[in-house]
Scaffold this active site. Structure first.
Site, PDB file in Angstrom:
ATOM      1  N   CYS A 119     -19.000  -4.064  -4.441  1.00  0.00           N
ATOM      2  CA  CYS A 119     -18.030  -2.154  -4.195  1.00  0.00           C
ATOM      3  C   CYS A 119     -18.306  -1.993  -5.490  1.00  0.00           C
ATOM      4  O   CYS A 119     -17.634  -3.211  -5.934  1.00  0.00           O
ATOM      5  CB  CYS A 119     -17.697  -1.907  -3.367  1.00  0.00           C
ATOM      6  SG  CYS A 119     -17.266  -0.091  -3.071  1.00  0.00           S
ATOM      7  N   CYS A 121     -15.114   0.047  -6.506  1.00  0.00           N
ATOM      8  CA  CYS A 121     -13.865   0.935  -6.789  1.00  0.00           C
ATOM      9  C   CYS A 121     -13.039  -0.167  -7.176  1.00  0.00           C
ATOM     10  O   CYS A 121     -12.335  -0.045  -7.971  1.00  0.00           O
ATOM     11  CB  CYS A 121     -13.319   1.055  -5.532  1.00  0.00           C
ATOM     12  SG  CYS A 121     -13.034  -0.007  -4.423  1.00  0.00           S
ATOM     13  N   CYS A 129     -16.199   4.041  -6.127  1.00  0.00           N
ATOM     14  CA  CYS A 129     -17.537   3.291  -5.485  1.00  0.00           C
ATOM     15  C   CYS A 129     -18.473   3.725  -6.454  1.00  0.00           C
ATOM     16  O   CYS A 129     -19.686   2.608  -6.221  1.00  0.00           O
ATOM     17  CB  CYS A 129     -16.984   2.984  -4.273  1.00  0.00           C
ATOM     18  SG  CYS A 129     -15.631   3.170  -3.184  1.00  0.00           S
ATOM     19  N   LYS A 194     -19.063   3.549   7.410  1.00  0.00           N
ATOM     20  CA  LYS A 194     -17.062   3.119   6.890  1.00  0.00           C
ATOM     21  C   LYS A 194     -17.308   4.460   6.752  1.00  0.00           C
ATOM     22  O   LYS A 194     -17.489   5.469   6.168  1.00  0.00           O
ATOM     23  CB  LYS A 194     -17.679   2.451   5.890  1.00  0.00           C
ATOM     24  CG  LYS A 194     -16.380   2.332   4.991  1.00  0.00           C
ATOM     25  CD  LYS A 194     -16.773   1.336   3.961  1.00  0.00           C
ATOM     26  CE  LYS A 194     -14.507   1.153   3.100  1.00  0.00           C
ATOM     27  NZ  LYS A 194     -14.767   0.966   2.012  1.00  0.00           N
ATOM     28  N   ARG A 204      -6.071  -0.634  -0.680  1.00  0.00           N
ATOM     29  CA  ARG A 204      -5.728   0.338  -2.418  1.00  0.00           C
ATOM     30  C   ARG A 204      -5.253  -0.334  -3.397  1.00  0.00           C
ATOM     31  O   ARG A 204      -4.818  -0.735  -4.137  1.00  0.00           O
ATOM     32  CB  ARG A 204      -6.083   1.303  -1.985  1.00  0.00           C
ATOM     33  CG  ARG A 204      -7.323   1.379  -1.085  1.00  0.00           C
ATOM     34  CD  ARG A 204      -7.670   2.729  -1.250  1.00  0.00           C
ATOM     35  NE  ARG A 204      -8.870   3.056  -0.280  1.00  0.00           N
ATOM     36  CZ  ARG A 204      -9.243   4.583  -0.015  1.00  0.00           C
ATOM     37  NH1 ARG A 204      -9.001   5.696   0.124  1.00  0.00           N
ATOM     38  NH2 ARG A 204     -10.069   4.579   0.677  1.00  0.00           N
ATOM     39  N   ARG A 216     -12.721   9.753  -1.192  1.00  0.00           N
ATOM     40  CA  ARG A 216     -13.625   9.382  -0.971  1.00  0.00           C
ATOM     41  C   ARG A 216     -14.336  10.325  -0.050  1.00  0.00           C
ATOM     42  O   ARG A 216     -15.843   9.494   0.482  1.00  0.00           O
ATOM     43  CB  ARG A 216     -13.615   8.241  -0.671  1.00  0.00           C
ATOM     44  CG  ARG A 216     -13.217   6.697  -1.295  1.00  0.00           C
ATOM     45  CD  ARG A 216     -13.316   5.424  -1.469  1.00  0.00           C
ATOM     46  NE  ARG A 216     -11.794   3.973  -1.661  1.00  0.00           N
ATOM     47  CZ  ARG A 216     -12.240   3.922  -2.865  1.00  0.00           C
ATOM     48  NH1 ARG A 216     -12.327   4.595  -3.824  1.00  0.00           N
ATOM     49  NH2 ARG A 216     -10.900   3.329  -3.256  1.00  0.00           N
ATOM     50  N   GLU A 232     -26.360   6.920   9.977  1.00  0.00           N
ATOM     51  CA  GLU A 232     -26.238   5.856   8.741  1.00  0.00           C
ATOM     52  C   GLU A 232     -26.549   4.781   9.365  1.00  0.00           C
ATOM     53  O   GLU A 232     -27.581   3.453   8.171  1.00  0.00           O
ATOM     54  CB  GLU A 232     -24.898   5.825   8.673  1.00  0.00           C
ATOM     55  CG  GLU A 232     -23.901   6.509   7.580  1.00  0.00           C
ATOM     56  CD  GLU A 232     -24.331   6.860   6.621  1.00  0.00           C
ATOM     57  OE1 GLU A 232     -25.051   6.002   5.897  1.00  0.00           O
ATOM     58  OE2 GLU A 232     -23.717   7.476   5.465  1.00  0.00           O
ATOM     59  N   LYS A 247     -16.258   0.400  10.308  1.00  0.00           N
ATOM     60  CA  LYS A 247     -14.480   0.516   9.559  1.00  0.00           C
ATOM     61  C   LYS A 247     -14.014   1.472   9.953  1.00  0.00           C
ATOM     62  O   LYS A 247     -15.220   2.630   9.764  1.00  0.00           O
ATOM     63  CB  LYS A 247     -15.123   0.234   8.299  1.00  0.00           C
ATOM     64  CG  LYS A 247     -13.990  -0.546   7.916  1.00  0.00           C
ATOM     65  CD  LYS A 247     -14.327  -0.647   5.870  1.00  0.00           C
ATOM     66  CE  LYS A 247     -13.281  -1.080   5.742  1.00  0.00           C
ATOM     67  NZ  LYS A 247     -13.754  -0.784   4.455  1.00  0.00           N
ATOM     68  N   SER A 273      -6.631  -2.662   6.658  1.00  0.00           N
ATOM     69  CA  SER A 273      -5.207  -2.977   6.411  1.00  0.00           C
ATOM     70  C   SER A 273      -4.076  -2.066   6.741  1.00  0.00           C
ATOM     71  O   SER A 273      -3.537  -2.866   7.309  1.00  0.00           O
ATOM     72  CB  SER A 273      -5.092  -2.812   4.169  1.00  0.00           C
ATOM     73  OG  SER A 273      -6.033  -1.714   4.235  1.00  0.00           O
TER      74      SER A 273
HETATM   75  C1  PBG Z   1     -14.010  -1.808  -0.831  1.00  0.00           C
HETATM   76  C2  PBG Z   1     -13.736  -1.591   0.068  1.00  0.00           C
HETATM   77  C3  PBG Z   1     -12.054  -0.740   0.586  1.00  0.00           C
HETATM   78  C4  PBG Z   1     -11.815  -1.945   2.030  1.00  0.00           C
HETATM   79  C5  PBG Z   1     -13.298  -2.905   2.156  1.00  0.00           C
HETATM   80  N1  PBG Z   1     -14.066  -2.790   0.691  1.00  0.00           N
HETATM   81  C6  PBG Z   1     -11.518  -0.130   0.481  1.00  0.00           C
HETATM   82  C7  PBG Z   1     -11.610   1.573   0.194  1.00  0.00           C
HETATM   83  O1  PBG Z   1     -13.097   1.893   0.976  1.00  0.00           O
HETATM   84  O2  PBG Z   1     -11.036   2.608   0.096  1.00  0.00           O
HETATM   85  C8  PBG Z   1     -10.895  -1.959   2.966  1.00  0.00           C
HETATM   86  C9  PBG Z   1     -10.721  -2.821   3.755  1.00  0.00           C
HETATM   87  C10 PBG Z   1      -9.192  -2.437   4.501  1.00  0.00           C
HETATM   88  O3  PBG Z   1      -8.636  -1.936   4.036  1.00  0.00           O
HETATM   89  O4  PBG Z   1      -8.431  -3.546   4.703  1.00  0.00           O
HETATM   90  N2  PBG Z   1     -14.808  -0.548  -1.193  1.00  0.00           N
END
Ligand code: PBG
Length: 327
Positions: A119, A121, A129, A194, A204, A216, A232, A247, A273
């Protein structure tokens, strides 16, 4: 009382319960996410993710030894570059942080599966991203960069790439670029489904990847939608994805179930997270039994149909599986 069916009969002892258990967890099904940052001799705690660290490429082996000792065999690497720019050039640089990390550790850990998050970002100055066209992310120009990034990860030793950007067509773009370079054997774990989620907040912070303006929602999915998840996922299957990921995990178990029942590919779920941070905070406040909550939640993800779980609790879960605390 005349009762023929007494479900309690099979719950009487631990051995009986173990015998008839429907969901069994295996350490092999866990993926542990790790943050790698540029620099040297760095092992720094991540404030938003209590218990998680950022490593520089030269210290990463310390964490990988723990991962191996816990019996976890797959890791997912996230990179934090020293410098960011508008086009995220650190993402595909030959000496980018993930590329450096892979080159530093790969030969000493042949038993581990190295997956890389693909990615932009973490690498863009604006935190989006993909490449910007005004205030919007330009899908098709971003595809070329993602394909380059994935290829450079694989050239540095990645065993699998995991695009998380949510651009349309990225799986095909990555598949083509890997195949053209002789890497047709490298699988793609697609973050197929996602959602634009508040559960990514602590990540983040950890990755310094919050968007500097807007959000996003123009590329990640609207969480009101279920049918769109199948659309998707189907698209990614057609483009050549090898594993489909949903996710976040816990608030999306209905989607995990549908994706796993609809497609013939392995389904992964990412316990993100925010899920981790909430459990940590509640445990710290003495409100819950951390291990019990984590085990119950992990089983729920597999019971919903996931084959693979990405979790910051991977090492602890592996230990709890080993100890028989979790079936
Ligand atoms: C990158 C990415 C993200 C996460 C995984 N890959 C952040 C986002 O999309 O903002 C999130 C993982 C997590 O919150 O543990 N795009």
């Amino acid at each position: 009382m005349e009762l023929r069916n007494r479900p309690r009969r099979l719950r009487r002892t631990p051995a009986l319960r173990g015998l008839v258990r429907e969901t069994r967890l295996s350490k092999d099904a866990l993926i542990y996410p790790i943050f790698v940052r540029e620099g040297s001799k760095i092992v720094e705690p991540i404030p938003s993710l209590d218990g998680q660290m950022r490593y520089s490429p030269d210290t990463l082996y310390l964490e990988l030894e723990k991962v191996r000792a816990a019996g976890v065999s797959a890791v997912m690497l996230f990179g934090l570059p020293a410098h960011k720019d508008a086009c995220g050039s650190g993402a595909w640089a030959e000496d980018g942080v993930v590329q450096q990390a892979l080159r530093a550790v790969k030969k000493d850990f042949p038993d581990l599966c190295f997956i890389t998050d693909v990615c932009l970002c973490e690498y863009t100055s604006h935190g989006h991203c993909g490449l910007l066209d005004g205030q919007e992310v330009d899908n098709d120009r971003t595809l070329k960069i993602l394909a380059k990034t994935a290829l450079s990860h694989v050239q540095a030793g990645a065993d699998m790439v995991a695009p998380s950007d949510m651009m349309d067509g990225r799986v095909l773009a990555i598949r083509r670029s890997l195949d053209a370079d002789g890497y047709s054997n490298i699988p793609i774990l697609s973050y197929a489904v996602k959602y634009a989620s508040a559960f990514y907040g602590p990540f983040r912070e950890a990755a310094g990847s919050a968007p500097s303006f807007g959000d996003r929602k123009g590329y990640q999915m609207d969480y009101h939608n279920r049918r769109e998840a199948l659309h998707e996922a189907r698209e990614d299957v057609q483009q050549g994805a090898d594993i489909l990921m949903v996710k976040p995990a816990l608030a999306y178990l209905d989607i995990v179930r549908e994706v796993s029942q609809t497609f013939e590919l392995p389904t992964a779920a990412y316990s993100v997270s925010g899920e981790y941070a909430m459990v940590k905070a509640a445990a710290k406040a003495g409100l819950i039994d951390e291990a019990a909550i984590v085990c119950e939640s992990a089983v729920a993800v597999f019971r919903a149909g996931a084959d693979i779980l990405v979790t910051y609790y991977a090492k602890e879960l592996a230990r709890w599986i080993e100890e028989g605390r979790i079936g």
